[in-house]
Write a protein that holds these residues in place. Structure first.
Motif, mmCIF file in Angstrom:
data_model
loop_
_atom_site.group_PDB
_atom_site.id
_atom_site.type_symbol
_atom_site.label_atom_id
_atom_site.label_comp_id
_atom_site.label_asym_id
_atom_site.label_seq_id
_atom_site.Cartn_x
_atom_site.Cartn_y
_atom_site.Cartn_z
ATOM 1 N N THR A 163 0.869 -1.118 -0.036
ATOM 2 C CA THR A 163 -0.035 0.032 0.010
ATOM 3 C C THR A 163 0.953 1.149 -0.081
ATOM 4 O OG1 THR A 163 -0.049 -0.257 2.490
ATOM 5 C CG2 THR A 163 -2.018 -1.032 1.159
ATOM 6 N N GLN A 164 0.340 2.269 -0.519
ATOM 7 C CA GLN A 164 1.259 3.520 -0.665
ATOM 8 C C GLN A 164 0.686 4.160 0.509
ATOM 9 O OE1 GLN A 164 -0.147 5.500 -3.986
ATOM 10 N NE2 GLN A 164 1.135 4.120 -5.783
ATOM 11 N N PRO A 165 1.854 5.077 1.112
ATOM 12 C CA PRO A 165 1.433 5.979 2.127
ATOM 13 C C PRO A 165 0.557 6.910 1.806
ATOM 14 C CG PRO A 165 3.695 6.384 1.118
ATOM 15 C CD PRO A 165 3.228 5.149 0.323
ATOM 16 N N GLN A 166 -0.063 7.375 2.623
ATOM 17 C CA GLN A 166 -1.102 8.352 2.670
ATOM 18 C C GLN A 166 -0.364 9.897 2.822
ATOM 19 O OE1 GLN A 166 -4.237 8.200 5.623
ATOM 20 N NE2 GLN A 166 -5.425 9.876 4.912
ATOM 21 N N VAL A 167 -1.287 10.617 1.927
ATOM 22 C CA VAL A 167 -0.798 11.878 1.762
ATOM 23 C C VAL A 167 -1.486 12.902 2.816
ATOM 24 C CG1 VAL A 167 -0.395 13.847 0.155
ATOM 25 C CG2 VAL A 167 0.137 11.574 -0.589
ATOM 26 N N PHE A 168 -0.988 13.816 3.377
ATOM 27 C CA PHE A 168 -1.877 14.715 4.278
ATOM 28 C C PHE A 168 -1.637 16.186 4.044
ATOM 29 C CE2 PHE A 168 -1.059 11.010 6.841
ATOM 30 C CZ PHE A 168 -2.471 10.600 7.551
ATOM 31 N N VAL A 169 -2.706 17.204 4.005
ATOM 32 C CA VAL A 169 -2.336 18.406 3.996
ATOM 33 C C VAL A 169 -1.490 19.047 4.993
ATOM 34 C CG1 VAL A 169 -4.600 18.619 2.439
ATOM 35 C CG2 VAL A 169 -4.596 19.226 4.751
ATOM 36 N N THR A 170 -0.767 20.110 4.734
ATOM 37 C CA THR A 170 -0.055 20.836 5.728
ATOM 38 C C THR A 170 -0.490 21.910 6.248
ATOM 39 O OG1 THR A 170 1.180 22.235 4.135
ATOM 40 C CG2 THR A 170 2.244 20.101 4.273
ATOM 41 N N ARG A 191 -16.227 20.507 -6.014
ATOM 42 C CA ARG A 191 -16.058 20.883 -4.427
ATOM 43 C C ARG A 191 -15.911 20.017 -3.719
ATOM 44 N NH1 ARG A 191 -18.558 20.636 -0.311
ATOM 45 N NH2 ARG A 191 -20.213 19.969 -1.312
ATOM 46 N N SER A 192 -16.689 18.796 -3.914
ATOM 47 C CA SER A 192 -16.607 17.769 -2.800
ATOM 48 C C SER A 192 -15.239 17.245 -2.802
ATOM 49 C CB SER A 192 -17.450 16.655 -3.126
ATOM 50 O OG SER A 192 -17.435 16.379 -4.193
ATOM 51 N N LEU A 193 -14.579 16.975 -3.932
ATOM 52 C CA LEU A 193 -13.164 16.643 -3.914
ATOM 53 C C LEU A 193 -12.179 17.400 -3.057
ATOM 54 C CD1 LEU A 193 -10.913 14.579 -4.901
ATOM 55 C CD2 LEU A 193 -10.649 16.055 -6.807
ATOM 56 N N ILE A 194 -12.122 18.663 -3.305
ATOM 57 C CA ILE A 194 -11.501 19.707 -2.696
ATOM 58 C C ILE A 194 -11.788 19.649 -0.857
ATOM 59 C CG2 ILE A 194 -11.007 22.143 -1.933
ATOM 60 C CD1 ILE A 194 -9.825 21.065 -4.721
ATOM 61 N N THR A 195 -12.896 19.374 -0.672
ATOM 62 C CA THR A 195 -13.404 19.097 0.849
ATOM 63 C C THR A 195 -12.732 17.859 1.284
ATOM 64 O OG1 THR A 195 -15.382 20.428 0.539
ATOM 65 C CG2 THR A 195 -15.275 18.981 2.372
ATOM 66 N N SER A 196 -12.803 16.796 0.470
ATOM 67 C CA SER A 196 -12.098 15.511 0.945
ATOM 68 C C SER A 196 -10.580 15.546 0.949
ATOM 69 C CB SER A 196 -12.570 14.337 0.001
ATOM 70 O OG SER A 196 -14.059 14.134 0.080
ATOM 71 N N ILE A 197 -10.043 16.364 0.171
ATOM 72 C CA ILE A 197 -8.556 16.428 0.200
ATOM 73 C C ILE A 197 -8.140 17.296 1.579
ATOM 74 C CG2 ILE A 197 -6.652 17.616 -0.881
ATOM 75 C CD1 ILE A 197 -7.934 16.715 -3.458
ATOM 76 N N ALA A 198 -8.929 18.314 1.711
ATOM 77 C CA ALA A 198 -8.357 19.298 2.802
ATOM 78 C C ALA A 198 -9.091 18.761 3.890
ATOM 79 C CB ALA A 198 -9.617 20.542 2.658
ATOM 80 N N THR A 199 -9.610 17.748 4.226
ATOM 81 C CA THR A 199 -9.955 16.960 5.396
ATOM 82 C C THR A 199 -9.044 15.698 5.647
ATOM 83 O OG1 THR A 199 -11.845 15.956 4.479
ATOM 84 C CG2 THR A 199 -12.416 17.967 5.840
ATOM 85 N N ARG A 242 -9.355 12.116 1.409
ATOM 86 C CA ARG A 242 -8.996 11.562 0.033
ATOM 87 C C ARG A 242 -7.389 12.115 -0.195
ATOM 88 N NH1 ARG A 242 -12.983 11.679 -4.693
ATOM 89 N NH2 ARG A 242 -11.075 10.717 -5.633
ATOM 90 N N THR A 243 -6.730 11.452 -0.851
ATOM 91 C CA THR A 243 -5.382 11.755 -1.722
ATOM 92 C C THR A 243 -5.561 12.268 -3.004
ATOM 93 O OG1 THR A 243 -4.316 10.124 0.134
ATOM 94 C CG2 THR A 243 -3.057 11.014 -2.050
ATOM 95 N N PRO A 244 -5.177 13.410 -2.984
ATOM 96 C CA PRO A 244 -5.191 13.915 -4.440
ATOM 97 C C PRO A 244 -4.145 13.287 -5.375
ATOM 98 C CG PRO A 244 -3.535 15.335 -3.172
ATOM 99 C CD PRO A 244 -4.111 14.172 -2.278
ATOM 100 N N SER A 245 -4.773 13.288 -6.569
ATOM 101 C CA SER A 245 -3.798 12.535 -7.718
ATOM 102 C C SER A 245 -2.956 13.596 -7.865
ATOM 103 C CB SER A 245 -4.770 12.340 -9.025
ATOM 104 O OG SER A 245 -5.236 13.676 -9.665
ATOM 105 N N LEU A 246 -1.897 12.979 -8.412
ATOM 106 C CA LEU A 246 -0.612 13.737 -8.819
ATOM 107 C C LEU A 246 -1.096 14.991 -9.874
ATOM 108 C CD1 LEU A 246 2.436 14.523 -8.669
ATOM 109 C CD2 LEU A 246 2.678 12.986 -10.760
ATOM 110 N N PRO A 247 -1.876 14.931 -10.675
ATOM 111 C CA PRO A 247 -2.325 16.190 -11.540
ATOM 112 C C PRO A 247 -2.960 17.139 -10.600
ATOM 113 C CG PRO A 247 -2.684 14.066 -13.052
ATOM 114 C CD PRO A 247 -2.412 13.809 -11.579
ATOM 115 N N VAL A 248 -3.974 16.441 -9.930
ATOM 116 C CA VAL A 248 -4.718 17.414 -8.922
ATOM 117 C C VAL A 248 -3.744 18.083 -8.065
ATOM 118 C CG1 VAL A 248 -6.438 17.627 -7.185
ATOM 119 C CG2 VAL A 248 -7.042 16.320 -9.264
#
Length: 83
Positions: A2-9, A32-40, A43-49
Motif C-alpha cells: 500500500t502507498q503511504p497516505q498524503v496529508f495536507v500541511t 468542490r467535494s473533492l477539494i473538501t475531501s482532500i482538505a480533511t 482523500r489523497t489528491p492525484s498527482l495532476p490535482v
C-alpha cells in the motif's frame, strides 16, 4: 504494497482560509467535494490535482502535502477538521 497516505500541511490550510473550496475547485476543474475531501485528509489528491492546486497557490507540492512517512518522522499531526 500500500502507498503511504498524503496529508495536507498547515500551509495548505492557511491558504484555504483565503478562498472557498468551491472557488478552488472551479479554478482547477474538479468538484468542490473533492477539494473538501482532500482538505480533511479523507482523500489523497492525484498527482495532476496536487500539481494544479500547487500551481493555483503558486507553491511547491511539498509545501502543501506531506507523505505519511514524513509526517511520522516529523511527529506532525494532521488536522482532520473541515474548513
Amino acid at each position: 504494497m500500500t502507498q503511504p497516505q498524503v496529508f495536507v500541511t498547515p500551509v495548505f490550510k492557511e491558504l484555504l482560509k483565503n478562498t472557498t473550496h468551491k472557488n478552488l475547485a472551479k479554478s482547477i476543474g474538479v468538484s468542490r467535494s473533492l477539494i473538501t475531501s482532500i482538505a480533511t485528509n479523507q482523500r489523497t489528491p492525484s498527482l495532476p490535482v496536487a500539481l494544479k492546486i500547487a500551481k493555483h497557490f503558486n507553491k511547491n507540492v511539498n509545501e502543501l502535502f506531506i507523505l505519511e512517512t514524513e509526517r511520522s518522522s516529523n511527529h506532525a499531526q494532521p488536522d482532520s477538521q473541515a474548513q
